[in-house]
Design a protein around this motif. Sequence first.
Motif, PDB file in Angstrom:
ATOM      1  N   ILE A   1       1.204  -1.203  -0.110  1.00  0.00           N
ATOM      2  CA  ILE A   1       0.003   0.047  -0.445  1.00  0.00           C
ATOM      3  C   ILE A   1       0.926   1.337  -0.231  1.00  0.00           C
ATOM      4  CG2 ILE A   1      -1.747   0.950   1.463  1.00  0.00           C
ATOM      5  CD1 ILE A   1      -3.089  -1.670   1.878  1.00  0.00           C
ATOM      6  N   THR A   2       2.256   0.937   0.952  1.00  0.00           N
ATOM      7  CA  THR A   2       2.645   2.739   1.047  1.00  0.00           C
ATOM      8  C   THR A   2       3.859   2.867  -0.385  1.00  0.00           C
ATOM      9  OG1 THR A   2       2.881   1.680   3.123  1.00  0.00           O
ATOM     10  CG2 THR A   2       4.645   3.590   2.470  1.00  0.00           C
ATOM     11  N   ALA A   3       3.780   1.758  -0.503  1.00  0.00           N
ATOM     12  CA  ALA A   3       4.703   1.294  -2.340  1.00  0.00           C
ATOM     13  C   ALA A   3       3.667   2.024  -3.420  1.00  0.00           C
ATOM     14  CB  ALA A   3       4.549  -0.063  -2.727  1.00  0.00           C
ATOM     15  N   GLY A   4       2.624   1.814  -3.399  1.00  0.00           N
ATOM     16  CA  GLY A   4       1.280   2.179  -4.736  1.00  0.00           C
ATOM     17  C   GLY A   4       1.372   3.725  -4.331  1.00  0.00           C
ATOM     18  N   LYS A   5       0.766   4.500  -2.790  1.00  0.00           N
ATOM     19  CA  LYS A   5       0.610   5.692  -3.059  1.00  0.00           C
ATOM     20  C   LYS A   5       2.135   6.173  -2.948  1.00  0.00           C
ATOM     21  CE  LYS A   5      -2.627   4.994   0.900  1.00  0.00           C
ATOM     22  NZ  LYS A   5      -2.717   5.208   2.556  1.00  0.00           N
ATOM     23  N   THR A   6       3.099   6.125  -2.892  1.00  0.00           N
ATOM     24  CA  THR A   6       4.446   6.886  -3.224  1.00  0.00           C
ATOM     25  C   THR A   6       4.776   6.502  -4.175  1.00  0.00           C
ATOM     26  OG1 THR A   6       5.356   5.919  -1.504  1.00  0.00           O
ATOM     27  CG2 THR A   6       6.704   6.914  -3.023  1.00  0.00           C
ATOM     28  N   LEU A   7       4.616   6.206  -5.293  1.00  0.00           N
ATOM     29  CA  LEU A   7       3.715   5.463  -6.246  1.00  0.00           C
ATOM     30  C   LEU A   7       3.037   7.177  -7.793  1.00  0.00           C
ATOM     31  CD1 LEU A   7       5.330   4.822  -9.811  1.00  0.00           C
ATOM     32  CD2 LEU A   7       3.510   2.577  -9.447  1.00  0.00           C
ATOM     33  N   ILE A   8       2.015   6.357  -6.868  1.00  0.00           N
ATOM     34  CA  ILE A   8       0.894   7.759  -7.627  1.00  0.00           C
ATOM     35  C   ILE A   8       1.481   9.609  -6.900  1.00  0.00           C
ATOM     36  CG2 ILE A   8      -1.352   8.348  -6.687  1.00  0.00           C
ATOM     37  CD1 ILE A   8      -2.544   5.728  -5.683  1.00  0.00           C
ATOM     38  N   GLY A   9       2.389   9.424  -6.066  1.00  0.00           N
ATOM     39  CA  GLY A   9       2.136  10.861  -5.271  1.00  0.00           C
ATOM     40  C   GLY A   9       3.603  10.960  -6.260  1.00  0.00           C
TER      41      GLY A   9
END
Length: 369
Positions: free
Chosen positions: A116-124
Amino acid sequence: MMQPADLSQDTRDGGSVITLNGDLLVSCLGDLPARLDAIEGPVSAIDLSEVAHVDTIGAWTVHRTARRLGSDITGASEDAERLIAELRKVDEPVAIRPDNAPPFKRVLGEIGDATITAGKTLIGLLGFFGATLIATWTIIRRPRRFRINAVVQRFEVVGVSALGIIGLMSFLIGIVIAQQGSVQLRQFGMEMLTINLVGRLTFRELGVLMTAIMVAGRSGSAFAAQLGTMKLTEEIDAMRTIGVSPMEALVLPRTIAVVVMMPLLGFYSSVIAVIGGGFLCAVALDIPPVTFIQRLREVVPITDLWVGLIKAPVFGLIIAISGCFQGMQVKANAEEVGLRTTAAVVQAIFLVIVLDAMFAVLFTWIGWN
Protein backbone atom coordinates in the motif's frame (compact mmCIF):
# COMPACT_ATOMS: atom_id res chain seq x y z
CA MET A 1 -18.46 30.69 49.13
CA MET A 2 -17.93 26.99 48.52
CA GLN A 3 -20.77 24.62 49.33
CA PRO A 4 -20.12 21.10 50.65
CA ALA A 5 -21.01 18.37 48.19
CA ASP A 6 -24.11 16.32 49.00
CA LEU A 7 -26.42 13.86 47.30
CA SER A 8 -30.01 12.73 47.33
CA GLN A 9 -31.65 9.73 45.74
CA ASP A 10 -35.20 9.60 44.44
CA THR A 11 -37.29 7.87 41.82
CA ARG A 12 -38.19 9.50 38.50
CA ASP A 13 -40.03 7.91 35.59
CA GLY A 14 -39.76 4.52 37.23
CA GLY A 15 -35.99 4.70 37.68
CA SER A 16 -33.68 5.64 40.54
CA VAL A 17 -31.84 8.97 40.09
CA ILE A 18 -28.96 10.32 42.15
CA THR A 19 -28.95 14.11 42.42
CA LEU A 20 -25.70 15.79 43.41
CA ASN A 21 -25.52 19.37 44.70
CA GLY A 22 -22.96 21.76 46.06
CA ASP A 23 -19.42 22.00 44.75
CA LEU A 24 -17.66 18.87 43.51
CA LEU A 25 -14.23 20.12 44.49
CA VAL A 26 -11.55 18.14 46.30
CA SER A 27 -11.93 20.39 49.33
CA CYS A 28 -15.72 19.99 49.44
CA LEU A 29 -16.23 16.30 48.70
CA GLY A 30 -15.96 15.07 52.30
CA ASP A 31 -17.45 11.59 52.57
CA LEU A 32 -19.34 11.85 49.26
CA PRO A 33 -17.17 9.26 47.44
CA ALA A 34 -17.76 6.71 50.22
CA ARG A 35 -21.52 7.37 50.18
CA LEU A 36 -21.59 6.94 46.40
CA ASP A 37 -19.66 3.67 46.68
CA ALA A 38 -22.26 2.37 49.13
CA ILE A 39 -25.12 2.85 46.66
CA GLU A 40 -26.22 -0.29 44.90
CA GLY A 41 -27.70 -0.25 41.43
CA PRO A 42 -29.51 -0.06 39.28
CA VAL A 43 -29.42 3.74 38.95
CA SER A 44 -30.71 5.22 35.72
CA ALA A 45 -29.03 8.63 35.93
CA ILE A 46 -26.80 10.95 37.94
CA ASP A 47 -28.14 14.51 37.88
CA LEU A 48 -25.58 17.36 38.07
CA SER A 49 -27.96 20.24 37.42
CA GLU A 50 -27.53 21.56 40.99
CA VAL A 51 -23.71 21.35 40.99
CA ALA A 52 -22.01 24.75 40.86
CA HIS A 53 -18.32 23.90 40.40
CA VAL A 54 -16.44 20.76 39.39
CA ASP A 55 -12.73 19.96 39.43
CA THR A 56 -10.89 16.89 38.14
CA ILE A 57 -11.34 14.86 41.34
CA GLY A 58 -15.06 15.61 41.43
CA ALA A 59 -15.48 14.76 37.75
CA TRP A 60 -13.58 11.51 38.27
CA THR A 61 -15.84 10.61 41.23
CA VAL A 62 -18.93 11.14 39.07
CA HIS A 63 -17.51 9.24 36.11
CA ARG A 64 -16.38 6.30 38.24
CA THR A 65 -19.79 6.03 39.91
CA ALA A 66 -21.65 6.28 36.59
CA ARG A 67 -19.45 3.58 35.08
CA ARG A 68 -19.98 1.25 38.08
CA LEU A 69 -23.74 1.71 38.19
CA GLY A 70 -24.25 1.92 34.44
CA SER A 71 -25.87 5.32 34.81
CA ASP A 72 -26.22 8.28 32.45
CA ILE A 73 -24.88 11.69 33.50
CA THR A 74 -27.42 14.46 33.01
CA GLY A 75 -27.68 18.17 33.73
CA ALA A 76 -23.93 18.79 33.63
CA SER A 77 -22.64 22.24 32.77
CA GLU A 78 -20.50 22.72 29.67
CA ASP A 79 -17.26 22.73 31.67
CA ALA A 80 -18.25 19.67 33.70
CA GLU A 81 -19.31 17.80 30.58
CA ARG A 82 -16.04 18.57 28.82
CA LEU A 83 -14.00 17.49 31.88
CA ILE A 84 -15.91 14.21 32.21
CA ALA A 85 -15.49 13.54 28.49
CA GLU A 86 -11.70 13.94 28.77
CA LEU A 87 -11.63 11.58 31.77
CA ARG A 88 -13.70 9.08 29.82
CA LYS A 89 -11.08 9.11 27.04
CA VAL A 90 -8.18 8.30 29.33
CA ASP A 91 -10.13 5.71 31.31
CA GLU A 92 -9.46 2.98 28.75
CA PRO A 93 -7.45 -0.22 29.21
CA VAL A 94 -3.95 0.10 27.76
CA ALA A 95 -2.16 -2.92 26.36
CA ILE A 96 1.36 -3.10 27.78
CA ARG A 97 2.44 -5.42 24.99
CA PRO A 98 0.85 -5.82 21.55
CA ASP A 99 -1.04 -9.00 20.94
CA ASN A 100 1.15 -11.79 19.61
CA ALA A 101 -0.06 -12.49 16.08
CA PRO A 102 0.94 -15.67 14.21
CA PRO A 103 4.19 -15.16 12.26
CA PHE A 104 2.57 -15.83 8.89
CA LYS A 105 -0.20 -13.35 9.58
CA ARG A 106 2.27 -10.73 10.78
CA VAL A 107 4.51 -11.11 7.72
CA LEU A 108 1.49 -11.02 5.44
CA GLY A 109 0.33 -7.81 7.12
CA GLU A 110 3.75 -6.20 6.72
CA ILE A 111 3.81 -7.14 3.03
CA GLY A 112 0.35 -5.64 2.61
CA ASP A 113 1.37 -2.41 4.37
CA ALA A 114 4.52 -2.16 2.23
CA THR A 115 2.49 -2.72 -0.94
CA ILE A 116 0.00 0.00 0.00
CA THR A 117 2.83 2.40 0.86
CA ALA A 118 4.58 1.65 -2.44
CA GLY A 119 1.36 2.25 -4.37
CA LYS A 120 0.70 5.55 -2.64
CA THR A 121 4.31 6.64 -3.22
CA LEU A 122 4.08 5.77 -6.91
CA ILE A 123 0.88 7.78 -7.27
CA GLY A 124 2.50 10.66 -5.40
CA LEU A 125 5.57 10.53 -7.66
CA LEU A 126 3.40 10.60 -10.77
CA GLY A 127 1.45 13.56 -9.39
CA PHE A 128 4.68 15.37 -8.50
CA PHE A 129 6.05 14.69 -11.99
CA GLY A 130 2.87 16.19 -13.42
CA ALA A 131 3.29 19.28 -11.24
CA THR A 132 6.88 19.59 -12.50
CA LEU A 133 5.66 19.45 -16.11
CA ILE A 134 3.09 22.16 -15.36
CA ALA A 135 5.80 24.35 -13.82
CA THR A 136 7.99 23.75 -16.89
CA TRP A 137 5.17 24.78 -19.23
CA THR A 138 4.58 27.91 -17.14
CA ILE A 139 8.27 28.83 -17.45
CA ILE A 140 8.15 28.27 -21.21
CA ARG A 141 5.16 30.61 -21.49
CA ARG A 142 6.73 33.20 -19.17
CA PRO A 143 10.54 33.03 -19.59
CA ARG A 144 11.09 35.96 -17.24
CA ARG A 145 10.15 33.72 -14.32
CA PHE A 146 13.02 31.36 -15.09
CA ARG A 147 15.70 31.56 -12.37
CA ILE A 148 18.92 31.12 -14.31
CA ASN A 149 21.12 31.92 -11.29
CA ALA A 150 19.57 29.08 -9.28
CA VAL A 151 20.13 26.64 -12.15
CA VAL A 152 23.77 27.68 -12.59
CA GLN A 153 24.37 27.28 -8.86
CA ARG A 154 22.92 23.75 -9.03
CA PHE A 155 25.18 23.02 -12.01
CA GLU A 156 28.13 23.68 -9.74
CA VAL A 157 26.75 21.69 -6.79
CA VAL A 158 25.54 18.69 -8.81
CA GLY A 159 28.25 18.62 -11.48
CA VAL A 160 31.50 20.45 -10.80
CA SER A 161 31.69 19.57 -7.11
CA ALA A 162 31.06 15.90 -7.91
CA LEU A 163 33.88 15.50 -10.46
CA GLY A 164 36.43 14.43 -7.85
CA ILE A 165 34.48 11.64 -6.16
CA ILE A 166 32.97 10.37 -9.42
CA GLY A 167 36.38 10.38 -11.11
CA LEU A 168 38.01 8.45 -8.28
CA MET A 169 35.18 5.92 -8.15
CA SER A 170 35.21 5.42 -11.92
CA PHE A 171 38.99 5.02 -12.08
CA LEU A 172 38.92 2.32 -9.41
CA ILE A 173 35.96 0.55 -11.03
CA GLY A 174 37.84 0.49 -14.33
CA ILE A 175 40.82 -1.10 -12.61
CA VAL A 176 38.61 -3.69 -10.89
CA ILE A 177 36.80 -4.63 -14.12
CA ALA A 178 40.09 -5.00 -16.00
CA GLN A 179 41.76 -6.98 -13.22
CA GLN A 180 38.89 -9.41 -12.67
CA GLY A 181 38.25 -9.79 -16.38
CA SER A 182 41.91 -10.47 -17.17
CA VAL A 183 42.09 -13.16 -14.48
CA GLN A 184 39.20 -15.06 -16.06
CA LEU A 185 40.27 -14.51 -19.67
CA ARG A 186 43.87 -15.58 -18.96
CA GLN A 187 42.59 -19.15 -18.57
CA PHE A 188 41.77 -19.13 -22.29
CA GLY A 189 44.76 -17.06 -23.41
CA MET A 190 42.53 -14.13 -24.36
CA GLU A 191 43.79 -11.31 -22.17
CA MET A 192 43.37 -8.94 -25.12
CA LEU A 193 39.60 -9.27 -24.78
CA THR A 194 39.89 -7.40 -21.48
CA ILE A 195 39.81 -4.23 -23.60
CA ASN A 196 36.45 -5.31 -25.05
CA LEU A 197 35.11 -5.93 -21.57
CA VAL A 198 36.27 -2.60 -20.16
CA GLY A 199 35.18 -0.53 -23.15
CA ARG A 200 31.72 -1.92 -23.73
CA LEU A 201 30.79 -2.36 -20.07
CA THR A 202 31.77 1.14 -19.01
CA PHE A 203 30.32 3.09 -21.94
CA ARG A 204 27.11 1.07 -22.12
CA GLU A 205 26.25 0.30 -18.50
CA LEU A 206 28.50 0.90 -15.54
CA GLY A 207 29.61 4.45 -16.31
CA VAL A 208 26.11 5.90 -16.29
CA LEU A 209 24.71 3.51 -13.69
CA MET A 210 27.41 4.14 -11.09
CA THR A 211 27.21 7.87 -11.76
CA ALA A 212 23.45 7.77 -11.17
CA ILE A 213 23.95 5.93 -7.88
CA MET A 214 26.55 8.46 -6.76
CA VAL A 215 24.37 11.42 -7.74
CA ALA A 216 21.38 9.87 -5.96
CA GLY A 217 23.37 9.44 -2.77
CA ARG A 218 24.99 12.86 -3.03
CA SER A 219 22.53 15.26 -4.69
CA GLY A 220 19.23 13.39 -4.24
CA SER A 221 19.73 13.21 -0.50
CA ALA A 222 20.75 16.88 -0.41
CA PHE A 223 17.57 17.89 -2.24
CA ALA A 224 15.40 15.96 0.21
CA ALA A 225 17.19 17.39 3.25
CA GLN A 226 17.13 20.98 1.96
CA LEU A 227 13.47 21.00 0.98
CA GLY A 228 12.51 19.06 4.11
CA THR A 229 14.22 21.62 6.34
CA MET A 230 12.54 24.46 4.46
CA LYS A 231 9.20 22.71 4.94
CA LEU A 232 9.78 22.43 8.69
CA THR A 233 10.79 26.08 9.04
CA GLU A 234 7.71 27.08 6.99
CA GLU A 235 9.84 28.80 4.35
CA ILE A 236 7.89 27.03 1.60
CA ASP A 237 4.59 28.23 3.08
CA ALA A 238 6.02 31.74 3.22
CA MET A 239 6.95 31.51 -0.47
CA ARG A 240 3.41 30.54 -1.35
CA THR A 241 2.09 33.43 0.76
CA ILE A 242 4.08 36.02 -1.20
CA GLY A 243 3.07 34.46 -4.53
CA VAL A 244 6.24 32.48 -5.37
CA SER A 245 5.70 28.94 -6.64
CA PRO A 246 7.95 26.43 -4.83
CA MET A 247 7.84 24.19 -7.92
CA GLU A 248 9.30 26.97 -10.07
CA ALA A 249 11.73 28.37 -7.51
CA LEU A 250 12.99 25.18 -5.81
CA VAL A 251 12.11 22.02 -7.73
CA LEU A 252 12.56 23.07 -11.36
CA PRO A 253 16.14 24.47 -11.03
CA ARG A 254 17.28 21.28 -9.28
CA THR A 255 15.58 19.06 -11.85
CA ILE A 256 17.04 20.93 -14.82
CA ALA A 257 20.52 20.87 -13.28
CA VAL A 258 20.51 17.10 -12.71
CA VAL A 259 18.99 16.30 -16.12
CA VAL A 260 21.59 18.44 -17.92
CA MET A 261 24.59 17.34 -15.87
CA MET A 262 23.91 13.59 -15.84
CA PRO A 263 24.95 12.95 -19.51
CA LEU A 264 28.15 14.95 -18.95
CA LEU A 265 28.95 13.19 -15.70
CA GLY A 266 28.12 9.80 -17.23
CA PHE A 267 30.44 10.38 -20.19
CA TYR A 268 33.15 11.68 -17.87
CA SER A 269 32.76 8.62 -15.64
CA SER A 270 33.00 6.25 -18.61
CA VAL A 271 36.15 7.91 -19.90
CA ILE A 272 37.83 7.82 -16.48
CA ALA A 273 36.84 4.15 -16.06
CA VAL A 274 38.40 3.34 -19.44
CA ILE A 275 41.56 5.17 -18.37
CA GLY A 276 41.61 3.06 -15.20
CA GLY A 277 41.21 -0.12 -17.26
CA GLY A 278 43.96 1.03 -19.64
CA PHE A 279 46.25 1.70 -16.71
CA LEU A 280 45.74 -1.83 -15.37
CA CYS A 281 46.25 -3.31 -18.84
CA ALA A 282 49.51 -1.40 -19.25
CA VAL A 283 50.82 -2.39 -15.81
CA ALA A 284 49.62 -6.00 -15.49
CA LEU A 285 49.08 -7.20 -19.07
CA ASP A 286 51.84 -5.29 -20.87
CA ILE A 287 49.38 -3.82 -23.35
CA PRO A 288 50.70 -0.43 -24.53
CA PRO A 289 48.31 2.56 -24.31
CA VAL A 290 48.40 3.01 -28.09
CA THR A 291 47.34 -0.58 -28.63
CA PHE A 292 44.66 -0.21 -25.97
CA ILE A 293 43.17 2.87 -27.63
CA GLN A 294 43.33 1.36 -31.13
CA ARG A 295 41.63 -1.82 -29.97
CA LEU A 296 39.06 0.21 -28.07
CA ARG A 297 38.08 2.11 -31.22
CA GLU A 298 37.63 -1.18 -33.07
CA VAL A 299 35.47 -3.03 -30.55
CA VAL A 300 33.28 -0.32 -29.01
CA PRO A 301 30.47 0.73 -31.39
CA ILE A 302 29.14 4.26 -31.31
CA THR A 303 25.76 2.86 -30.25
CA ASP A 304 27.22 2.03 -26.83
CA LEU A 305 27.95 5.71 -26.32
CA TRP A 306 24.43 6.67 -27.45
CA VAL A 307 22.92 4.11 -25.09
CA GLY A 308 24.65 5.72 -22.11
CA LEU A 309 23.81 9.27 -23.20
CA ILE A 310 20.14 8.41 -23.72
CA LYS A 311 19.77 6.76 -20.31
CA ALA A 312 21.60 9.48 -18.37
CA PRO A 313 18.99 12.32 -18.51
CA VAL A 314 16.19 9.88 -17.65
CA PHE A 315 18.12 8.71 -14.61
CA GLY A 316 18.76 12.33 -13.67
CA LEU A 317 15.05 13.14 -13.89
CA ILE A 318 14.19 10.21 -11.63
CA ILE A 319 16.81 11.24 -9.06
CA ALA A 320 15.69 14.87 -8.95
CA ILE A 321 11.98 14.04 -8.79
CA SER A 322 12.50 11.47 -6.02
CA GLY A 323 14.66 13.79 -3.91
CA CYS A 324 12.38 16.82 -4.26
CA PHE A 325 9.21 14.76 -3.77
CA GLN A 326 10.43 13.21 -0.52
CA GLY A 327 11.64 16.59 0.73
CA MET A 328 8.24 18.15 0.12
CA GLN A 329 6.57 15.34 2.11
CA VAL A 330 8.34 16.23 5.39
CA LYS A 331 5.98 16.96 8.28
CA ALA A 332 5.92 17.26 12.04
CA ASN A 333 9.52 17.02 13.25
CA ALA A 334 13.22 16.90 12.39
CA GLU A 335 13.29 13.10 12.53
CA GLU A 336 11.08 13.10 9.45
CA VAL A 337 13.86 14.87 7.52
CA GLY A 338 16.23 11.95 8.09
CA LEU A 339 13.58 9.38 7.19
CA ARG A 340 12.61 11.19 4.01
CA THR A 341 16.25 11.67 3.00
CA THR A 342 16.88 7.95 3.36
CA ALA A 343 13.69 7.19 1.42
CA ALA A 344 14.77 9.55 -1.38
CA VAL A 345 18.11 7.76 -1.87
CA VAL A 346 16.65 4.24 -1.70
CA GLN A 347 13.76 5.15 -3.98
CA ALA A 348 15.98 6.83 -6.58
CA ILE A 349 18.49 3.96 -6.71
CA PHE A 350 15.71 1.37 -6.96
CA LEU A 351 13.95 3.23 -9.81
CA VAL A 352 17.24 3.80 -11.63
CA ILE A 353 18.05 0.06 -11.58
CA VAL A 354 14.51 -0.85 -12.70
CA LEU A 355 14.71 1.64 -15.58
CA ASP A 356 18.17 0.38 -16.51
CA ALA A 357 16.77 -3.14 -16.86
CA MET A 358 13.91 -1.80 -19.01
CA PHE A 359 16.37 0.11 -21.20
CA ALA A 360 18.46 -3.05 -21.62
CA VAL A 361 15.43 -4.93 -22.95
CA LEU A 362 14.43 -2.00 -25.18
CA PHE A 363 17.87 -1.55 -26.76
CA THR A 364 18.21 -5.29 -27.33
CA TRP A 365 14.81 -5.28 -29.03
CA ILE A 366 15.78 -2.48 -31.42
CA GLY A 367 19.13 -4.12 -32.19
CA TRP A 368 21.52 -1.92 -30.18
CA ASN A 369 23.39 -4.78 -28.54
